[in-house]
Design a protein around this motif. Structure first.
Motif, PDB file in Angstrom:
ATOM      1  N   HIS A   9       0.968  -1.341  -0.072  1.00  0.00           N
ATOM      2  CA  HIS A   9      -0.174  -0.102  -0.114  1.00  0.00           C
ATOM      3  C   HIS A   9       0.795   1.317  -0.120  1.00  0.00           C
ATOM      4  O   HIS A   9       1.562   1.618   1.165  1.00  0.00           O
ATOM      5  CB  HIS A   9      -0.896  -0.034   1.434  1.00  0.00           C
ATOM      6  N   GLU A  90      -6.213   2.171  -3.912  1.00  0.00           N
ATOM      7  CA  GLU A  90      -7.205   2.498  -2.726  1.00  0.00           C
ATOM      8  C   GLU A  90      -8.287   3.202  -3.034  1.00  0.00           C
ATOM      9  O   GLU A  90      -8.100   4.232  -3.735  1.00  0.00           O
ATOM     10  CB  GLU A  90      -6.166   3.151  -1.654  1.00  0.00           C
ATOM     11  N   HIS A 111     -11.822   3.618   4.020  1.00  0.00           N
ATOM     12  CA  HIS A 111     -11.020   3.135   2.751  1.00  0.00           C
ATOM     13  C   HIS A 111     -10.753   1.666   2.507  1.00  0.00           C
ATOM     14  O   HIS A 111     -10.477   1.004   3.636  1.00  0.00           O
ATOM     15  CB  HIS A 111      -9.555   3.937   3.307  1.00  0.00           C
ATOM     16  N   ARG A 140      -6.111   8.330  -5.229  1.00  0.00           N
ATOM     17  CA  ARG A 140      -6.750   7.651  -4.399  1.00  0.00           C
ATOM     18  C   ARG A 140      -8.356   8.292  -4.418  1.00  0.00           C
ATOM     19  O   ARG A 140      -8.741   9.343  -3.634  1.00  0.00           O
ATOM     20  CB  ARG A 140      -6.394   7.756  -2.853  1.00  0.00           C
ATOM     21  N   HIS A 167      -6.013   0.629   6.631  1.00  0.00           N
ATOM     22  CA  HIS A 167      -5.781   1.096   8.247  1.00  0.00           C
ATOM     23  C   HIS A 167      -7.034   1.077   8.922  1.00  0.00           C
ATOM     24  O   HIS A 167      -7.793   2.066   9.260  1.00  0.00           O
ATOM     25  CB  HIS A 167      -5.288   2.596   8.131  1.00  0.00           C
ATOM     26  N   ASP A 226       1.587   2.717   3.322  1.00  0.00           N
ATOM     27  CA  ASP A 226       0.751   3.610   3.124  1.00  0.00           C
ATOM     28  C   ASP A 226       1.551   4.999   2.877  1.00  0.00           C
ATOM     29  O   ASP A 226       1.293   5.963   3.012  1.00  0.00           O
ATOM     30  CB  ASP A 226      -0.385   4.188   4.179  1.00  0.00           C
TER      31      ASP A 226
END
Ligand SMILES: [Zn+2]
Ligand SMILES: [Zn+2]
Ligand SMILES: [Zn+2]
Length: 450
Positions: A9, A90, A111, A140, A167, A226
């Motif tokens: 990610h 994402e 998300h 995103r 997350h 991320d």
């Protein structure tokens, strides 16, 4: 079969608030210096990024890709990397629906990560998502799309594609978020919940917090950076021991759920070796509070104040720790002895780490951008090959052959969890101190002695 590290990610330069260096050339070489073999592409929903992926990548093992030779740039060590890329995106779903628990209509913000084994699947998903919202405005994309509808689109495009809630505990944008989420995977995904085989723990929670929910015993826990800039990839990641392929990775993740690992035999054979984690206190939403009011509370303190900020009188932003407490049906997990890695009752172990440049900066009492910090970092990567090898694998004796002795002390202090941590809250990152002020003085006087 091989042991390798994967970060699944990240965001490209086409996502908001990302660095210009989030392109394939930089990701390819940084992954090598970090010790990552498989890197997410991120953002495959974005038309321009997708065009770059198609132009610059070529097929490698089944479901994985590599950067074409003509785009390669040398790593810090001076070699050319051999990173594999994994198609990921994402989506930010913001939608209103009836709350499964109260029956009232309310807004949800969740998300989700999407993984795909090939470009054909990506195209099919993008066509459908493109009908719902604008995919060009952000890497995103924000879509008014119920998670159940997203699941329908993704699994209709290809049953081998995957959806993983991202997350999972952050307050504003996640499946279990205190401000925006649900109380279970079933509430969120309905009939598709059986297809949700993993959750991303995020920077503000670690696996031990998630192990407290028996309703998560059927899902694996993955960890990813991320990241919005290349030097921060791999700050959270996954260690697999499996075939290097899309399916190898997906099956390895599935093998990591507590129920899959119930028998000792399964644990020994497991292709999901470990995850690499932040100290969750370092994440931006670990505790409760108000950033503007300078109020930071543990879940107990929040309870004492009935969830109200004593400074402004408004509701506190409830962090990850508190939210886990609310949904957990098991007591806090106490590890029998402090080891470098943590595990409990046969679960996938995890390492709690601090990025190497942050350790060096802390040891020298400087910022991560300082010249001396960068020089030490480069020296160590050149000598030992990768950051994660330095943080996890090498002994103090091996490190001492090259590294500054103080830096070795810092790395060992992280492994022994001898840290002072001020938890993050309401968007503010937590602060981790390896040495107390006293110890810092000691280190300085030692230097004077030499
Ligand atoms: Zn997100
Ligand atoms: Zn993200
Ligand atoms: Zn306040």
């Amino acid at each position: 079969m091989a042991k390798f590290i994967a970060d699944l990610h990240i965001h490209s330069k086409y996502s908001r608030a990302t660095s210009k260096d989030m392109d394939l050339e930089e990701l390819d070489r940084w992954a090598d210096d970090k010790g990552i073999s498989v890197m997410a592409t991120g953002d495959f929903t974005h038309p321009q990024w997708l065009a770059e992926l198609k132009e610059k990548l070529e097929p490698a093992e089944p479901g994985l890709f590599k950067l074409k030779q003509e785009y390669k740039r040398p790593t810090i060590k001076g070699n050319l990397a051999d990173t594999r890329f994994f198609l990921s995106a994402e989506v930010s779903s913001i939608y209103s629906r009836q709350s499964p628990s109260t029956g009232e209509k309310r807004v949800y913000r969740v998300h989700n990560l999407i993984f795909a084994p090939d470009f054909e699947t990506v195209e099919k998903i993008n066509v459908q998502l493109g009908w719902i919202g604008n995919l060009k405005s952000d890497g995103r994309p924000i879509l008014g799309l119920d998670c159940r509808e997203l699941a329908k689109i993704v699994f209709n495009a290809n049953p081998l594609a995957a959806i993983i809630p991202a997350h999972a505990w952050t307050p504003w944008f996640s499946i279990f978020g205190s401000m925006s989420g649900f109380d279970s995977i079933e509430e969120c995904f309905g009939e598709y919940s059986k297809n949700i085989f993993a959750l991303e723990t995020g920077l503000s929670s670690d696996p031990a917090m998630n192990w407290r929910l028996s309703k998560l015993d059927n899902v694996a826990l993955i960890s990813n950076s991320d990241s919005h800039s290349a030097p921060r990839i791999g700050r959270e990641a996954n260690i697999f021991d499996t075939e290097l392929s899309y399916n190898g990775i997906i099956e390895a993740i599935k093998s990591g759920s507590p129920n899959q690992r119930k028998s000792a035999l399964n644990q020994r054979k497991s292709a999901f070796v470990a995850t690499i984690e932040f100290f969750p206190e370092e994440g931006r939403y670990h505790f409760d509070g108000h950033r503007a009011c300078g109020v930071v509370f543990s879940p107990e303190e929040t309870k004492k104040h009935n969830g109200i900020c004593p400074k402004c009188g408004k509701k506190l932003i409830i962090g990850v720790m508190n939210r886990v407490e609310k949904l957990a049906d098991r007591p806090e997990i106490k590890f029998e002895q402090e080891k470098f890695y943590n595990t409990y009752d046969g679960r996938v172990p995890y390492y709690s780490l601090i990025p190497l440049d942050e350790i060096i900066a802390e040891v020298y009492g400087m910022g991560v951008a300082a010249k001396k910090v960068k020089e030490e970092y480069v020296k160590l990567i050149k000598a030992f090959g990768s950051e994660l090898k330095i943080l996890i694998d090498l002994s103090a004796e091996e490190l001492k052959t090259v590294a500054d002795e103080k830096v070795v002390k810092g790395i060992m202090a992280v492994r022994e969890k001898k840290l002072k941590i001020e938890p993050g809250f309401d968007g503010e990152y937590g602060k981790v101190k390896i040495f107390s002020e006293e110890e810092k003085e000691d280190l300085k006087s030692q230097k004077r002695l030499f």
